[in-house]
Design a protein around this motif. Structure first.
Motif: not given
Length: 769
Positions: A562-564, A603-607, A615-618, A625-628
């Motif tokens: 599930x890493x991606x 709140x339901x998040x994509x990342x 690593x999705x959203x990383x 860089x910081x997480x968006x």
């Protein structure tokens, strides 16, 4: 949660997407804040800036795309699908625009403690204290108009309200899109702003207070001119706070009636798992609040558009899985009417969809829907694999047909669903070729988002597309019988000679691949190659010819990990495990989702919310860089809501399995009135680890196949009742034969049967009744 019907959010709620949600489909309100400050983020899911996008143009044809791919002409392909140079300030694609928020600052010594959402009433309450006295506010969004009404009790001191338009928060990003600054205004006990759009009508946002400040009205209206929208919004909020007690009571009663009707239709799931119980009930509440049948249809974020940034992916309509997840609770959840605004919107695009099909394959009776569009059906552009992913069209066609199966609306079938099914398949028919072996196949096909838009992101016979084709053909064949239409011989030949999935690997070790020669190579967020199992249900993984193939395919999917994965992957994975009887893993996945992909305000998040799982959203590994900022979407939350219903009841082939996704640790649990195709409703009860009864209710005559949930062998002892015209009588005195463990039950409209296991030792007592 003390009461899953009245969940609490302790303050502080520090960010927009940690807020508690209210909505009516078009208007969305997020309440957040802390200490002495309440913040109300205002969003609308129809406030579009329609500039930009990439319409289909001549040359974007299937033969031309095939030539470019086979020649590996990347430049030629990108020239087709990506726009050229952009003028300064011209947006690349349409987007819903953020609106802004209201902030109420109360005395420094007042503290807001918690928010309480009364799910059954559609009402949000805020509780606090001030100088030793409890204070309270109540918020209600009208289910008919884009309005919010707030009423504070007489102990609450007056708050100081101020507006914060999104243009102020976005700054240079707002200007870069060539958007005008809002025009703010003030009047007696009222204030607001007008936000114009370059090519669309303006929006007026207004707030008014009663003289003593105990009542506050908020609205966000769209009108033709800046002057008219200001006047209308000001007039409406003043009416809200000036209305007498009877008028305000009417708003309360209208909302209570709306939510009462909603919950009466909604299946009731009773689960010992408190967190999942909350996710289901809050999920169904959000589903109602974002898909109100009298409102605009929901995109990726529903009406809850953040105030601090342009919404990710424009909060558009993604049809390769995301919108389908957003609307998945409509089916088992018995709210088919909530689908109709989406279907009406898609109908309004038909001229574009037919033109797309004409350009793509040269026919006049096809429809083709790209994977990402705005509310006018304009393609977002740039992503060639998404643009030619015809599975998006097929999946929408299946959504329409499924609505017919649940509703029995034959007029809808004839006028909407069948033409869309037909047009969807006609495009596939032009793409299909018959090979030397007599097998039909798709020489060029894609699998959603696999390898993104690289030049090798395609192959022959993508399993996702094959599943879509078989689902279309089965639906068309069944619809043809109902409507008295002929089913072409060629279509029957395709159905019998087209594989249901693309199998890869050596003989004896076959598994479902992405497309020819390509097994699943990595962790990937979209389980598209497995969708013949679910949701399209064209492969019965329990059938002897598929059992080992299914097992190997699932094993590889598990091995890749599930890493991606993104947030919306998880509910689909949970459903796949539940359908295999791996209930503990299905439960664990939803627990992981809640922990990793929801924030402190649910709140339901994509990342992810913290690193380490995916690593999705990383940020890029080499940039530090910081997480968006948080990227909220509604698809995962709605998928979880639907998955919990699938835990109790799911369909495999032509039969239904009950309690198949329920963990053994759930010793006492039940479900009531889960909707099924054909107008059936199922209820079931498990106590002390044993399934005690199953009830089947029919709203129209039909036959249903149930896989017996009792493991006592092919002979299952039952008793039951038919209910017809309020008369009850014993149906079975002794037993009901269940060959191969399948219960075949035929009921007439309004009839009901309850099935229970009967011990052999007491069978004679039933024989004597």
């Amino acid at each position: 949660m003390k009461n899953s019907w009245e969940p609490e959010w302790p303050f502080p709620l520090p960010r927009t997407h940690t807020g508690v949600l209210l909505g009516n489909g078009t208007l969305g309100i997020s309440l957040w804040g802390g200490q002495n400050v309440l913040r109300l983020t205002v969003g609308r899911n129809d406030f579009w800036d329609h500039r930009g996008g990439k319409p289909w143009v001549e040359g974007m044809s299937y033969p031309q795309i095939r030539r470019l791919l086979e020649k590996q002409d990347e430049e030629g392909l990108r020239n087709l699908f990506e726009r050229g140079e952009y003028r300064e300030g011209e947006p690349e694609e349409p987007t819903i625009l953020p609106i802004g928020r209201w902030e109420a600052h109360f005395p420094d010594d007042l503290v807001w403690d918690r928010a309480v959402l009364l799910l059954q009433e559609g009402t949000l309450r805020v509780d606090g204290h001030w100088r030793g006295t409890a204070v309270r506010g109540t918020l209600r969004v009208s289910m008919k108009t884009p309005e919010l009404f707030i009423e504070f009790d007489h102990h609450t001191p007056r708050g100081q309200w101020r507006e914060v338009p999104s243009a102020t928060l976005l700054g240079a990003k707002w200007e870069k899109r060539s958007l005008a600054q809002p025009v703010t205004w003030k009047a007696e006990k009222a204030r607001g702003w007008v936000q114009s759009r370059p090519k669309d009508p303006p929006l007026g946002v207004a707030l008014a207070e009663s003289p003593e400040g105990q009542m506050v009205g908020v609205t966000a209206l769209i009108a033709e001119t800046e002057k008219s929208v200001r006047e209308k919004s000001l007039e409406r909020v003043r009416q809200l706070v000036a209305e007498g007690p009877q008028d305000r009571q009417r708003l309360v009663e209208d909302n209570l009636a709306w939510w009462k009707a909603f919950w009466e239709r909604t299946p009731d799931l009773e689960m010992p798992h408190k967190e999942l119980q909350f996710l289901y009930r809050y999920g169904m509440f959000k589903f109602g609040a974002m898909t109100n049948p009298s409102a605009a249809p929901a995109g990726l974020q529903g009406p809850w558009i953040e105030d601090f940034q342009f919404p990710p992916w424009s909060s558009d309509y993604h049809f390769n899985i995301n919108i389908q997840l957003c609307y998945m609770p409509a089916y088992r959840g018995n709210h088919g009417e909530h689908l109709l605004p989406l279907f009406r919107l898609i109908e309004s695009w038909l001229p574009k969809l037919r033109e797309n099909a004409r350009i793509f394959v040269g026919i006049d009776d096809g429809v083709m829907l790209p994977h990402a569009v705005d509310d006018r059906g304009t393609c977002m552009g740039g992503f060639w694999t998404g643009s030619i992913d015809h599975g998006c069209t097929a999946w929408v066609a299946d959504m329409m047909y499924q609505y017919y199966l649940y509703s029995d609306d034959q007029e809808f079938l004839a006028k909407v669903a069948y033409p869309f099914l037909h047009g969807s398949f006609r495009v596939y028919e032009e793409m299909l070729e018959i090979g030397p072996d007599g097998k039909w196949g798709l020489p060029v096909s894609v699998s959603p988002e696999y390898r993104a838009s690289a030049m090798n992101a395609w192959g022959k016979n993508a399993s996702f597309q094959l599943a879509c084709i078989h689902r279309l053909l089965e639906n068309l064949k069944n619809a043809s019988v109902v409507l008295g239409k002929s089913f072409p011989v060629k279509w029957s030949e395709i159905a019998s000679a087209l594989p249901k999935a693309c199998l890869v690997g050596p003989e004896g070790k076959k598994e479902i691949g992405l497309w020819e020669g390509t097994p699943l190579e990595e962790s990937h967020r979209h389980p598209s190659h497995l969708m013949g199992l679910f949701p399209f249900n064209v492969i019965d993984g329990d059938a002897p010819e598929w059992q080992k193939i299914d097992q190997r395919s699932i094993n590889r999917w598990i091995e890749k990990g599930m890493g991606l994965w993104s947030g919306w992957c998880i509910p689909l994975a949970a459903i796949l495990h539940a359908r295999r009887g791996n209930a503990e893993m299905a439960e664990l996945l939803l627990e992981i989702w809640q922990k990793v992909f929801t924030n402190e305000g649910h709140g339901t998040l994509h990342d992810y919310t913290f690193p380490g799982f995916t690593m999705i959203g990383a940020p890029p590994r080499d940039e530090g860089l910081e997480q968006p900022p948080e990227r909220m979407q509604m698809d995962a939350g709605m998928g979880v809501t639907a998955a919990l219903m699938e835990f109790f009841v799911h369909r495999v082939g032509k039969r239904y399995k009950l309690f198949g996704g329920i963990p053994h640790s759930w010793e006492t649990t039940s479900f009531k009135s889960i909707a099924l195709e054909g107008g059936f409703y199922l209820s079931g009860e498990k106590k002390s680890g044993r399934i005690r009864k199953i009830t089947v209710r029919a709203t129209r005559r039909g036959k249903i196949l149930l896989e017996s949930p009792w493991s006592s062998g092919p002979l299952v002892f039952l008793y039951g009742q038919r209910v017809k015209k309020s008369e009850k009588y014993l149906l079975h005195r002794t037993s009901h034969k269940a060959p191969d463990g399948i219960l075949e039950i035929t009921l007439g409209a309004g009839e009901e049967i309850t099935l229970c296991p009967v011990e052999r030792s007491v069978r004679d007592s039933y024989d004597s009744v």
